[in-house]
Design a protein around this motif. Structure first.
Motif, PDB file in Angstrom:
ATOM      1  N   VAL A 163       0.836  -1.202   0.000  1.00 35.83           N
ATOM      2  CA  VAL A 163       0.000   0.000   0.000  1.00 35.83           C
ATOM      3  C   VAL A 163       0.874   1.256   0.000  1.00 35.83           C
ATOM      4  O   VAL A 163       0.600   2.217  -0.734  1.00 35.83           O
ATOM      5  N   LYS A 164       1.909   1.253   0.807  1.00 32.06           N
ATOM      6  CA  LYS A 164       2.815   2.400   0.852  1.00 32.06           C
ATOM      7  C   LYS A 164       3.468   2.621  -0.514  1.00 32.06           C
ATOM      8  O   LYS A 164       3.597   3.763  -0.987  1.00 32.06           O
ATOM      9  N   GLU A 233       2.478   0.351   9.084  1.00 35.74           N
ATOM     10  CA  GLU A 233       3.125   1.524   8.505  1.00 35.74           C
ATOM     11  C   GLU A 233       2.410   2.783   8.992  1.00 35.74           C
ATOM     12  O   GLU A 233       1.183   2.843   8.991  1.00 35.74           O
ATOM     13  N   ARG A 234       3.172   3.764   9.405  1.00 36.98           N
ATOM     14  CA  ARG A 234       2.567   5.001   9.881  1.00 36.98           C
ATOM     15  C   ARG A 234       1.744   5.650   8.758  1.00 36.98           C
ATOM     16  O   ARG A 234       2.226   5.860   7.652  1.00 36.98           O
ATOM     17  N   GLY A 235       0.495   5.961   9.061  1.00 32.04           N
ATOM     18  CA  GLY A 235      -0.388   6.548   8.056  1.00 32.04           C
ATOM     19  C   GLY A 235      -0.827   5.558   6.997  1.00 32.04           C
ATOM     20  O   GLY A 235      -1.282   5.959   5.922  1.00 32.04           O
ATOM     21  N   GLY A 236      -0.726   4.271   7.293  1.00 38.28           N
ATOM     22  CA  GLY A 236      -1.020   3.239   6.308  1.00 38.28           C
ATOM     23  C   GLY A 236      -2.457   3.245   5.823  1.00 38.28           C
ATOM     24  O   GLY A 236      -2.714   3.109   4.623  1.00 38.28           O
ATOM     25  N   PHE A 240      -3.867   4.029   2.079  1.00 38.05           N
ATOM     26  CA  PHE A 240      -4.732   3.076   1.380  1.00 38.05           C
ATOM     27  C   PHE A 240      -5.926   3.789   0.758  1.00 38.05           C
ATOM     28  O   PHE A 240      -6.233   3.607  -0.429  1.00 38.05           O
ATOM     29  N   LEU A 241      -6.597   4.620   1.533  1.00 40.41           N
ATOM     30  CA  LEU A 241      -7.780   5.328   1.040  1.00 40.41           C
ATOM     31  C   LEU A 241      -7.430   6.302  -0.092  1.00 40.41           C
ATOM     32  O   LEU A 241      -8.119   6.359  -1.118  1.00 40.41           O
ATOM     33  N   ILE A 242      -6.356   7.061   0.109  1.00 39.53           N
ATOM     34  CA  ILE A 242      -5.974   8.064  -0.891  1.00 39.53           C
ATOM     35  C   ILE A 242      -5.546   7.407  -2.202  1.00 39.53           C
ATOM     36  O   ILE A 242      -5.992   7.800  -3.292  1.00 39.53           O
ATOM     37  N   SER A 243      -4.668   6.412  -2.120  1.00 41.13           N
ATOM     38  CA  SER A 243      -4.155   5.784  -3.342  1.00 41.13           C
ATOM     39  C   SER A 243      -5.265   5.059  -4.102  1.00 41.13           C
ATOM     40  O   SER A 243      -5.365   5.168  -5.331  1.00 41.13           O
TER      41      SER A 243
END
Length: 255
Positions: A163-164, A233-236, A240-243
């Motif tokens: 995801v990152k 992962e920080r902000g994972g 996920f939502l943004i990408s």
């Protein structure tokens, strides 16, 4: 015994011998054997039974030249068998940990930058993008077997890393435009007889990553707690939502 061995070991002779070994030729020969073994499932299994686990990881170390790493990834992609992945250990109790460690090493190539040989220019963005694509190809092939898919689904941080990576690649696509790419050392990828551009490769990594994530999350949805997987992962979860939103509402001309 270890102290005695270290004291008597001839490091100069070892360095001299290493300097005379053509590593590229050795890896090329290994690749040839691997491709020959791939013609038979039994021979392929035998091949991976004879591969030393630490040696297979060494081939994927960042000190190796990028073309050699790509070749190692291509070899590793043939190790995806029905019940194993990577080098096959003679000790069955060690196999699971070896496979987890191999996935760990693979995940690093989504972000790690190998060092170019001394005296050569740093690797170009196109060369690094091809490395990411080869890495994603291994993950994609892992999804062709239930064992490989389960391995990715159960891995502690594989989903979060994917995801990152997707988030970063989608962001990168907003900053680059289609253009003629520069020559890449050892490149084997072609599109319509020409080497793909950075734009082409970035799109390919995005599409492949989405397919891999879709397969894992759909096939093993009952055994995956997505929120906890992403929190590694920080902000994972945000990534996920943004990408995924960017991909879902992207223009057809761009993707």
């Amino acid at each position: 015994q270890h102290v005695s061995f270290s004291a008597t070991f001839d490091h100069k002779a070892q360095d001299d011998m290493a300097a005379k070994v053509d590593v590229d030729e050795v890896v090329e020969f290994l690749h040839f054997i691997n491709q020959s073994a791939a013609l038979s499932s039994e021979r392929l299994e035998t091949f991976w039974q004879h591969i030393h686990f630490k040696g297979s990881l060494l081939m994927l170390n960042k000190v190796q030249p990028l073309p050699r790493i790509i070749q190692a990834l291509q070899i590793l992609s043939t190790s995806i068998l029905d019940v194993t992945f990577g080098a096959i250990s003679s000790d069955a109790s060690q196999q699971g940990q070896q496979e987890q460690t191999t996935v760990d090493r693979l995940a690093t190539w989504l972000f790690e930058t190998p060092r170019a040989p001394k005296g050569e220019h740093s690797y170009t963005d196109e060369e690094l993008a091809e490395l990411r694509m080869e890495t994603m190809n291994v993950f994609k092939k892992m999804c062709l077997t239930d064992h490989g898919g389960q391995l990715l689904a159960k891995h502690r941080f594989a989903i979060a890393k994917l995801v990152k990576f997707l988030h970063g690649q989608v962001g990168k696509l907003y900053r680059i435009r289609p253009h003629t790419c520069r020559h890449r050392r050892g490149s084997s990828s072609e599109v319509d007889g020409q080497q793909p551009t950075l734009h082409d490769l970035t799109i390919a990594t995005i599409n492949t990553t989405v397919r891999v994530l879709h397969h894992i999350l759909r096939t093993f949805d009952e055994s995956i707690d997505l929120t906890s997987k992403l929190e590694v992962e920080r902000g994972g979860y945000h990534a996920f939502l943004i990408s995924m939103s960017r991909v879902a509402f992207s223009e057809q001309l761009v993707f």
